[in-house]
Scaffold this active site. Structure first.
Site, PDB file in Angstrom:
ATOM      1  N   LYS A  68      65.566  27.281 152.150  1.00 18.17           N
ATOM      2  CA  LYS A  68      66.349  27.128 150.810  1.00 18.17           C
ATOM      3  C   LYS A  68      65.262  26.710 149.845  1.00 18.17           C
ATOM      4  O   LYS A  68      63.875  25.792 150.933  1.00 18.17           O
ATOM      5  CB  LYS A  68      67.139  25.811 150.728  1.00 18.17           C
ATOM      6  CG  LYS A  68      67.878  25.489 148.912  1.00 18.17           C
ATOM      7  CD  LYS A  68      69.715  24.493 149.089  1.00 18.17           C
ATOM      8  CE  LYS A  68      69.841  24.765 147.656  1.00 18.17           C
ATOM      9  NZ  LYS A  68      71.006  23.554 147.236  1.00 18.17           N
ATOM     10  N   SER A 143      75.030  25.258 145.819  1.00 20.00           N
ATOM     11  CA  SER A 143      73.464  26.012 145.136  1.00 20.00           C
ATOM     12  C   SER A 143      72.951  26.459 146.457  1.00 20.00           C
ATOM     13  O   SER A 143      71.487  27.693 146.158  1.00 20.00           O
ATOM     14  CB  SER A 143      73.001  25.093 144.611  1.00 20.00           C
ATOM     15  OG  SER A 143      72.138  24.283 145.307  1.00 20.00           O
ATOM     16  N   SER A 168      76.648  21.573 148.592  1.00 15.71           N
ATOM     17  CA  SER A 168      75.983  22.602 148.037  1.00 15.71           C
ATOM     18  C   SER A 168      76.297  23.075 149.621  1.00 15.71           C
ATOM     19  O   SER A 168      74.974  24.891 149.978  1.00 15.71           O
ATOM     20  CB  SER A 168      74.591  22.909 147.589  1.00 15.71           C
ATOM     21  OG  SER A 168      74.808  22.701 146.267  1.00 15.71           O
TER      22      SER A 168
HETATM   23  N1  GLN Z   1      77.737  21.993 142.237  1.00 19.13           N
HETATM   24  C1  GLN Z   1      77.133  20.938 142.381  1.00 19.13           C
HETATM   25  C2  GLN Z   1      75.665  21.241 140.710  1.00 19.13           C
HETATM   26  O1  GLN Z   1      76.258  21.423 140.528  1.00 19.13           O
HETATM   27  C3  GLN Z   1      76.384  20.351 143.256  1.00 19.13           C
HETATM   28  C4  GLN Z   1      75.304  21.222 144.026  1.00 19.13           C
HETATM   29  C5  GLN Z   1      74.352  20.825 145.383  1.00 19.13           C
HETATM   30  O2  GLN Z   1      75.043  20.437 146.044  1.00 19.13           O
HETATM   31  N2  GLN Z   1      73.150  20.944 145.053  1.00 19.13           N
HETATM   32  O3  GLN Z   1      75.928  19.568 141.131  1.00 19.13           O
END
Ligand code: GLN
Length: 466
Positions: A68, A143, A168
């Site tokens: 990532k 994400s 995510s």
């Molecule tokens: N959707 C959540 C957020 O926008 C989690 C995203 C994540 O785990 N990076 O914060």
């Protein structure tokens, strides 16, 4: 190489050989395949075409990893999905990258993600959005969307290193029919991770199957003195726990996760899977986690508060994008950040700053911390009765790109209701495919007690057999 890793790698190579994977000059061939994947689904922000891998002869590079793009990789651009880091090439490797390289792994490329992790669908990225390999009109989830996309579509054996703050790993794994493991907070070092919300950020792995995800976690986990929140626990081979007995396991089914706000077919698939586990001697009972309904509000207040302070380090002076040095410092920062942060990052800076402002701090940030403590307490109580908790991974199947565009920010945030409670608590989870709905994969998420990743691997392995 530590003996545990040595034996893991040996096992992995034997597995590849059994699958007739040709390992001669493997790495360059994988890069070519990654490029073809990019043309079709755009899962990468950067492909490691030069195979920048410290002191590693090509013939030993047999374990491909995608990473990532918020994890620092020496010599390979690392943007965290943001324009503000477009030119940034880290001079160092994150601890988990060291561990990958020590195991003979190499980085295929850096995967697409929502800017700094701010999103649920991998559509908030400055460099594009990965398409779902099962239906390219749909998103991969975020994400860590690029990670799940590569895991789902790659025709080469590979492990995707992903990261979660509020879901995510689970969300994209569920949307793409892959397996995502989010370890206990502290299990994998955060050193070298571009942080979103430090009290919740966790690095984990996504793979095509439980074995791949478990192998990834076994390689990247372990104590690291560079991360003060690192768990001082011995390194474990999680792949060895696949197939282990789960005969006396009690699964908790929390009523709050099976409400009217979850797609019927997703709930049905999850419940069918739990019933399917009965053939392994598993029993289940309903449990209640009453504060679940407050988790989204608490999570977003805490996550945004931490994110807004973290983003202050992108000042355009030390690394990343720079601007013309005119005006005073304040004008310089405002202009630079205004230009290079995306819309969602700006929204979170504003909301996070507001929640921490004197006068509002008690009402928002501190109250959110109290809710967090309550959620943790309810999980603890539930784990007094059951070994794992099972929930749908996501309330919906992967939406189409046009459907995501229509969501308001609040509707979007609400999509995380299955994943944020365990992230607030720092509990380990695994998401594994539970079936399909309208031709798209659905996922079941198992939440384990602290440091119980082994049980999660065992139960997810049983799900694969069901
Ligand atoms: N959707 C959540 C957020 O926008 C989690 C995203 C994540 O785990 N990076 O914060």
């Amino acid at each position: 190489m530590v003996p545990l890793i040595q034996s893991l790698v040996k096992k992995h190579l034997e597995r590849l050989a059994a699958e007739d994977v040709n390992l001669d000059d493997f790495a360059p061939k994988v890069i070519e395949k990654a490029k073809a994947l990019q043309e079709r689904f755009s899962p990468f922000i950067t492909i490691n075409e030069k195979l920048a891998s410290e002191n590693m002869p090509r013939h030993v590079m047999k374990l491909p990893f995608s990473v990532k793009d918020n994890i620092c990789t020496r010599g390979i651009r690392t943007t965290a999905g943001s324009k503000i880091l477009e030119p940034y090439v880290p001079p160092f490797d994150a601890t988990c990258i060291h561990q990958i390289k020590n195991a003979g792994g190499f980085v295929v490329g850096k995967t697409m993600m929502d800017e700094f992790g701010f999103g649920t669908f991998a559509t908030n990225c400055a460099y594009g959005a990965p398409k779902n390999p099962i239906d390219p009109t749909r998103v991969c989830g975020g994400s860590s969307g690029g990670a799940a996309c590569v895991a789902a579509a790659a025709e080469f054996p590979h492990i995707a290193i992903a990261q979660s703050t509020g879901g995510s790993i689970t969300a994209p794994a569920a949307f793409t029919g892959t397996v995502g493991i989010t370890p206990t907070y502290g299990r994998v070092s955060r050193w070298g991770l571009i942080d979103y919300a430090n009290s919740m950020d966790r690095i984990g792995a996504i793979g095509k199957c439980v074995y791949d995800a478990a192998l990834g976690l076994s390689i990247i986990s372990g104590y690291d003195p560079m991360d003060s929140t690192s768990l001082n626990a011995p390194k474990t081979d999680y792949t060895a726990l696949l197939g282990s007995e789960i005969k006396h396991l009690r699964v908790g089914v929390p009523v709050e996760y099976f409400g009217a706000d979850v797609d019927e077919s997703i709930k049905r698939n999850a419940l069918d899977m739990i019933k399917g586990l009965e053939s392994f001697g598993v029993t289940w009972e309903e449990v209640s986690l009453p504060s679940t309904k407050y988790a989204i509000s608490a999570y977003y207040l805490i996550a945004m508060s931490e994110a807004s302070t973290n983003l202050a380090k992108f000042c355009g002076l030390r690394y990343g994008m720079e601007g013309p040095l005119d005006g005073n410092y304040e004008q310089y920062f405002a202009q630079l950040r205004g230009k290079y942060f995306g819309e969602e990052a700006k929204r979170r800076i504003i909301l996070g700053t507001y929640a921490r402002m004197s006068g509002y701090r008690d009402a928002y940030y501190l109250k959110a911390l109290k809710v967090r403590a309550k959620i943790i307490g309810e999980f603890r109580k539930a784990f007094g009765r059951v070994g794992v908790i099972a929930t749908p991974s996501m309330p919906i199947i992967a939406p189409r790109f046009d459907e995501v565009k229509k969501l308001t920010p609040v509707e979007n945030y609400a999509m995380d209701r299955m994943t944020v409670p365990s992230n607030l608590a720092g509990l380990p989870t695994i998401s594994v495919p539970s079936g399909t709905s309208s031709g798209m994969p659905t996922g079941i998420q198992f939440i384990g007690n602290y440091e119980q990743e082994g049980t999660l691997v065992a139960v997810a392995g049983a799900c694969e057999q069901v």
